[in-house]
Design a protein around this motif. Structure first.
Motif, PDB file in Angstrom:
ATOM      1  N   MET A 223      38.411  44.794  45.651  1.00 65.87           N
ATOM      2  CA  MET A 223      38.845  44.754  44.265  1.00 65.87           C
ATOM      3  C   MET A 223      38.811  43.321  43.737  1.00 65.87           C
ATOM      4  SD  MET A 223      39.418  47.815  43.423  1.00 65.87           S
ATOM      5  CE  MET A 223      39.519  49.368  44.263  1.00 65.87           C
ATOM      6  N   ALA A 224      38.800  43.180  42.444  1.00 66.09           N
ATOM      7  CA  ALA A 224      38.747  41.849  41.839  1.00 66.09           C
ATOM      8  C   ALA A 224      40.153  41.297  41.706  1.00 66.09           C
ATOM      9  CB  ALA A 224      38.083  41.922  40.463  1.00 66.09           C
ATOM     10  N   SER A 225      40.667  40.777  42.791  1.00 63.90           N
ATOM     11  CA  SER A 225      42.036  40.279  42.789  1.00 63.90           C
ATOM     12  C   SER A 225      42.100  38.858  42.276  1.00 63.90           C
ATOM     13  CB  SER A 225      42.619  40.337  44.206  1.00 63.90           C
ATOM     14  OG  SER A 225      41.846  39.534  45.065  1.00 63.90           O
ATOM     15  N   ILE A 226      43.318  38.433  41.900  1.00 64.54           N
ATOM     16  CA  ILE A 226      43.526  37.068  41.420  1.00 64.54           C
ATOM     17  C   ILE A 226      44.677  36.461  42.211  1.00 64.54           C
ATOM     18  CG2 ILE A 226      42.575  37.257  39.101  1.00 64.54           C
ATOM     19  CD1 ILE A 226      45.305  38.022  38.078  1.00 64.54           C
ATOM     20  N   SER A 227      44.357  35.900  43.363  1.00 70.22           N
ATOM     21  CA  SER A 227      45.381  35.311  44.200  1.00 70.22           C
ATOM     22  C   SER A 227      46.044  34.134  43.507  1.00 70.22           C
ATOM     23  CB  SER A 227      44.774  34.873  45.544  1.00 70.22           C
ATOM     24  OG  SER A 227      43.675  34.006  45.324  1.00 70.22           O
ATOM     25  N   SER A 228      45.290  33.384  42.772  1.00 67.50           N
ATOM     26  CA  SER A 228      45.842  32.273  41.994  1.00 67.50           C
ATOM     27  C   SER A 228      45.101  32.261  40.665  1.00 67.50           C
ATOM     28  CB  SER A 228      45.670  30.941  42.736  1.00 67.50           C
ATOM     29  OG  SER A 228      44.319  30.691  43.003  1.00 67.50           O
ATOM     30  N   SER A 229      45.807  32.540  39.592  1.00 70.46           N
ATOM     31  CA  SER A 229      45.168  32.663  38.291  1.00 70.46           C
ATOM     32  C   SER A 229      44.699  31.307  37.781  1.00 70.46           C
ATOM     33  CB  SER A 229      46.155  33.267  37.283  1.00 70.46           C
ATOM     34  OG  SER A 229      46.532  34.551  37.685  1.00 70.46           O
ATOM     35  N   PRO A 230      43.435  31.190  37.407  1.00 70.87           N
ATOM     36  CA  PRO A 230      42.954  29.944  36.792  1.00 70.87           C
ATOM     37  C   PRO A 230      43.592  29.774  35.424  1.00 70.87           C
ATOM     38  CG  PRO A 230      41.255  31.637  36.670  1.00 70.87           C
ATOM     39  CD  PRO A 230      42.362  32.200  37.518  1.00 70.87           C
ATOM     40  N   ARG A 231      43.953  28.531  35.085  1.00 72.26           N
ATOM     41  CA  ARG A 231      44.650  28.292  33.826  1.00 72.26           C
ATOM     42  C   ARG A 231      43.916  27.308  32.927  1.00 72.26           C
ATOM     43  NH1 ARG A 231      49.535  30.599  33.680  1.00 72.26           N
ATOM     44  NH2 ARG A 231      50.478  31.299  35.642  1.00 72.26           N
ATOM     45  N   THR A 232      43.310  26.271  33.510  1.00 74.86           N
ATOM     46  CA  THR A 232      42.620  25.284  32.684  1.00 74.86           C
ATOM     47  C   THR A 232      41.216  25.776  32.340  1.00 74.86           C
ATOM     48  OG1 THR A 232      41.636  24.086  34.543  1.00 74.86           O
ATOM     49  CG2 THR A 232      43.879  23.459  33.896  1.00 74.86           C
ATOM     50  N   ILE A 233      40.595  25.119  31.367  1.00 75.92           N
ATOM     51  CA  ILE A 233      39.236  25.481  30.978  1.00 75.92           C
ATOM     52  C   ILE A 233      38.307  25.386  32.177  1.00 75.92           C
ATOM     53  CG2 ILE A 233      37.288  24.873  29.494  1.00 75.92           C
ATOM     54  CD1 ILE A 233      39.364  23.649  27.559  1.00 75.92           C
ATOM     55  N   GLU A 234      38.422  24.292  32.921  1.00 75.34           N
ATOM     56  CA  GLU A 234      37.537  24.069  34.061  1.00 75.34           C
ATOM     57  C   GLU A 234      37.749  25.130  35.136  1.00 75.34           C
ATOM     58  OE1 GLU A 234      39.233  21.703  32.534  1.00 75.34           O
ATOM     59  OE2 GLU A 234      37.567  20.550  31.658  1.00 75.34           O
ATOM     60  N   GLU A 235      39.010  25.491  35.381  1.00 75.50           N
ATOM     61  CA  GLU A 235      39.296  26.509  36.401  1.00 75.50           C
ATOM     62  C   GLU A 235      38.768  27.877  35.983  1.00 75.50           C
ATOM     63  OE1 GLU A 235      43.483  24.609  38.162  1.00 75.50           O
ATOM     64  OE2 GLU A 235      43.522  26.217  36.689  1.00 75.50           O
ATOM     65  N   ILE A 236      38.928  28.213  34.712  1.00 79.74           N
ATOM     66  CA  ILE A 236      38.447  29.516  34.223  1.00 79.74           C
ATOM     67  C   ILE A 236      36.924  29.570  34.278  1.00 79.74           C
ATOM     68  CG2 ILE A 236      38.326  31.039  32.221  1.00 79.74           C
ATOM     69  CD1 ILE A 236      41.086  29.928  31.390  1.00 79.74           C
ATOM     70  N   PHE A 237      36.283  28.460  33.893  1.00 74.09           N
ATOM     71  CA  PHE A 237      34.820  28.432  33.927  1.00 74.09           C
ATOM     72  C   PHE A 237      34.302  28.490  35.368  1.00 74.09           C
ATOM     73  CE2 PHE A 237      30.784  25.920  33.901  1.00 74.09           C
ATOM     74  CZ  PHE A 237      30.018  26.865  33.238  1.00 74.09           C
ATOM     75  N   LYS A 238      35.005  27.843  36.268  1.00 72.60           N
ATOM     76  CA  LYS A 238      34.623  27.900  37.683  1.00 72.60           C
ATOM     77  C   LYS A 238      34.736  29.338  38.190  1.00 72.60           C
ATOM     78  CE  LYS A 238      35.777  25.964  42.221  1.00 72.60           C
ATOM     79  NZ  LYS A 238      36.654  25.020  42.968  1.00 72.60           N
ATOM     80  N   ASP A 239      35.816  30.025  37.818  1.00 74.92           N
ATOM     81  CA  ASP A 239      36.014  31.419  38.206  1.00 74.92           C
ATOM     82  C   ASP A 239      34.898  32.290  37.617  1.00 74.92           C
ATOM     83  OD1 ASP A 239      38.290  33.534  39.169  1.00 74.92           O
ATOM     84  OD2 ASP A 239      37.326  34.252  37.330  1.00 74.92           O
ATOM     85  N   TYR A 240      34.592  32.078  36.332  1.00 77.32           N
ATOM     86  CA  TYR A 240      33.522  32.833  35.666  1.00 77.32           C
ATOM     87  C   TYR A 240      32.182  32.613  36.368  1.00 77.32           C
ATOM     88  CZ  TYR A 240      29.958  33.947  32.177  1.00 77.32           C
ATOM     89  OH  TYR A 240      28.847  34.434  31.544  1.00 77.32           O
ATOM     90  N   SER A 241      31.863  31.356  36.660  1.00 77.56           N
ATOM     91  CA  SER A 241      30.573  31.017  37.269  1.00 77.56           C
ATOM     92  C   SER A 241      30.419  31.661  38.640  1.00 77.56           C
ATOM     93  CB  SER A 241      30.427  29.499  37.387  1.00 77.56           C
ATOM     94  OG  SER A 241      30.484  28.875  36.126  1.00 77.56           O
ATOM     95  N   ALA A 242      31.505  31.652  39.417  1.00 80.70           N
ATOM     96  CA  ALA A 242      31.437  32.221  40.762  1.00 80.70           C
ATOM     97  C   ALA A 242      31.276  33.746  40.701  1.00 80.70           C
ATOM     98  CB  ALA A 242      32.698  31.856  41.543  1.00 80.70           C
ATOM     99  N   ARG A 243      32.050  34.388  39.841  1.00 79.85           N
ATOM    100  CA  ARG A 243      31.927  35.846  39.705  1.00 79.85           C
ATOM    101  C   ARG A 243      30.522  36.217  39.218  1.00 79.85           C
ATOM    102  NH1 ARG A 243      37.040  38.349  39.829  1.00 79.85           N
ATOM    103  NH2 ARG A 243      38.784  36.912  39.545  1.00 79.85           N
ATOM    104  N   ARG A 244      30.024  35.448  38.253  1.00 80.75           N
ATOM    105  CA  ARG A 244      28.694  35.690  37.710  1.00 80.75           C
ATOM    106  C   ARG A 244      27.637  35.524  38.793  1.00 80.75           C
ATOM    107  NH1 ARG A 244      24.890  32.266  36.557  1.00 80.75           N
ATOM    108  NH2 ARG A 244      23.257  32.742  35.034  1.00 80.75           N
ATOM    109  N   ALA A 245      27.769  34.478  39.617  1.00 72.24           N
ATOM    110  CA  ALA A 245      26.795  34.226  40.683  1.00 72.24           C
ATOM    111  C   ALA A 245      26.753  35.391  41.663  1.00 72.24           C
ATOM    112  CB  ALA A 245      27.133  32.931  41.414  1.00 72.24           C
ATOM    113  N   GLY A 246      27.932  35.960  41.973  1.00 77.99           N
ATOM    114  CA  GLY A 246      27.978  37.099  42.883  1.00 77.99           C
ATOM    115  C   GLY A 246      27.265  38.310  42.306  1.00 77.99           C
ATOM    116  N   ILE A 247      27.506  38.575  41.017  1.00 72.75           N
ATOM    117  CA  ILE A 247      26.874  39.728  40.364  1.00 72.75           C
ATOM    118  C   ILE A 247      25.365  39.532  40.249  1.00 72.75           C
ATOM    119  CG2 ILE A 247      26.691  40.956  38.161  1.00 72.75           C
ATOM    120  CD1 ILE A 247      29.715  40.648  37.869  1.00 72.75           C
ATOM    121  N   VAL A 248      24.955  38.322  39.899  1.00 77.82           N
ATOM    122  CA  VAL A 248      23.519  38.033  39.818  1.00 77.82           C
ATOM    123  C   VAL A 248      22.860  38.276  41.177  1.00 77.82           C
ATOM    124  CG1 VAL A 248      21.825  36.170  39.589  1.00 77.82           C
ATOM    125  CG2 VAL A 248      23.626  36.427  37.881  1.00 77.82           C
ATOM    126  N   ARG A 249      23.522  37.873  42.221  1.00 72.49           N
ATOM    127  CA  ARG A 249      22.965  38.068  43.564  1.00 72.49           C
ATOM    128  C   ARG A 249      22.835  39.556  43.878  1.00 72.49           C
ATOM    129  NH1 ARG A 249      26.524  35.435  46.013  1.00 72.49           N
ATOM    130  NH2 ARG A 249      25.517  33.413  45.675  1.00 72.49           N
TER     131      ARG A 249
END
Length: 238
Positions: free
Chosen positions: A1-27
């Motif tokens: 499941m798409a869990s959130i062990s530690s919720s990203p809060r800053t712009i950089e953290e949210i974008f990092k989370d987005y990029s990683a999830r996107r990379a997994g889906i692209v793969r």
């Protein structure tokens, strides 16, 4: 499941989370497409494609809790697997995945102010969508997670009609630089140049070359509310 062990809060953290999830889906939809397809058995229940913050992907049932911990991906992606051309099916999953990635990013970004949400959008918009990658409209090109956003701070002016007064208007990467080419520096009267650092006054809404008001990008980072010399002078008068 798409869990959130530690919720990203800053712009950089949210974008990092987005990029990683996107990379997994692209793969999943490109390099691992055979494995992904095999997991999407139409005989199974409603399945979802999840991208995880560590860059991995997973095909699984939706979360049981209501409301879920995160927005849910499209349900039942497996049902159409054998009823469509494979490329069309993958493209359809890609489009729904793009919607899910954006919904997760803005779920985390709900507490961001207007300008922070705009910056987050600009960072996300710089990446090709999953659909564009799957449809081979653009080559797969993943940017580094958070550094790509912070690296550009102070290099390009960012304009907005209304700025949150709790945050100084810093010169950030923006989506609409071309619209503001007529902006003049409130100090020297010079035209806007994307290669120079600019900062906006939170009081009078004027924009200034950083060098004209002796503010560097590093110094601007620590300013909670910027007042230009003129507004500072007015406030200091009895």
């Amino acid at each position: 499941m798409a869990s959130i062990s530690s919720s990203p809060r800053t712009i950089e953290e949210i974008f990092k989370d987005y990029s990683a999830r996107r990379a997994g889906i692209v793969r999943a939809l490109t390099n691992d497409v055979e494995e992904f397809s095999n997991l999407c058995d139409p005989e199974k229940e409603n399945l979802c494609l999840y991208g995880h913050p560590n860059g991995t992907w997973e095909v699984n049932l939706p979360a049981e809790e209501v409301p879920p911990e995160l927005p849910e991906p499209a349900l039942g992606i497996n049902f159409a697997r054998d009823g469509m051309n494979r490329r069309d099916w993958l493209s359809l999953v890609a489009v729904h995945s793009d919607c899910w990635l954006l919904s997760v990013a803005y779920y985390f970004g709900a507490r961001l102010n207007r300008n922070e949400r705009k910056r987050l959008y600009c960072l996300i918009n710089d990446l090709p969508t999953v659909f564009e990658v799957v449809a081979e409209r653009k080559a797969i090109k993943d940017k580094p997670s958070s550094d790509s956003g912070s690296k550009s701070r102070g290099s390009i002016k960012r304009m907005a009609d209304v700025q949150a007064k709790s945050t100084p208007k810093l010169a950030d990467e923006s989506c609409d630089d071309d619209e503001h080419g007529e902006t003049l520096c409130g100090s020297c009267g010079g035209n806007y140049n994307a290669d120079e650092f600019w900062i906006g006054c939170d009081i009078c809404e004027r924009w200034y070359h950083g060098k004209c008001v002796k503010i560097t990008p590093a110094k601007a980072e620590s300013i909670k509310q910027y007042k230009c010399p003129s507004c500072s002078l007015k406030r200091s008068r009895p």
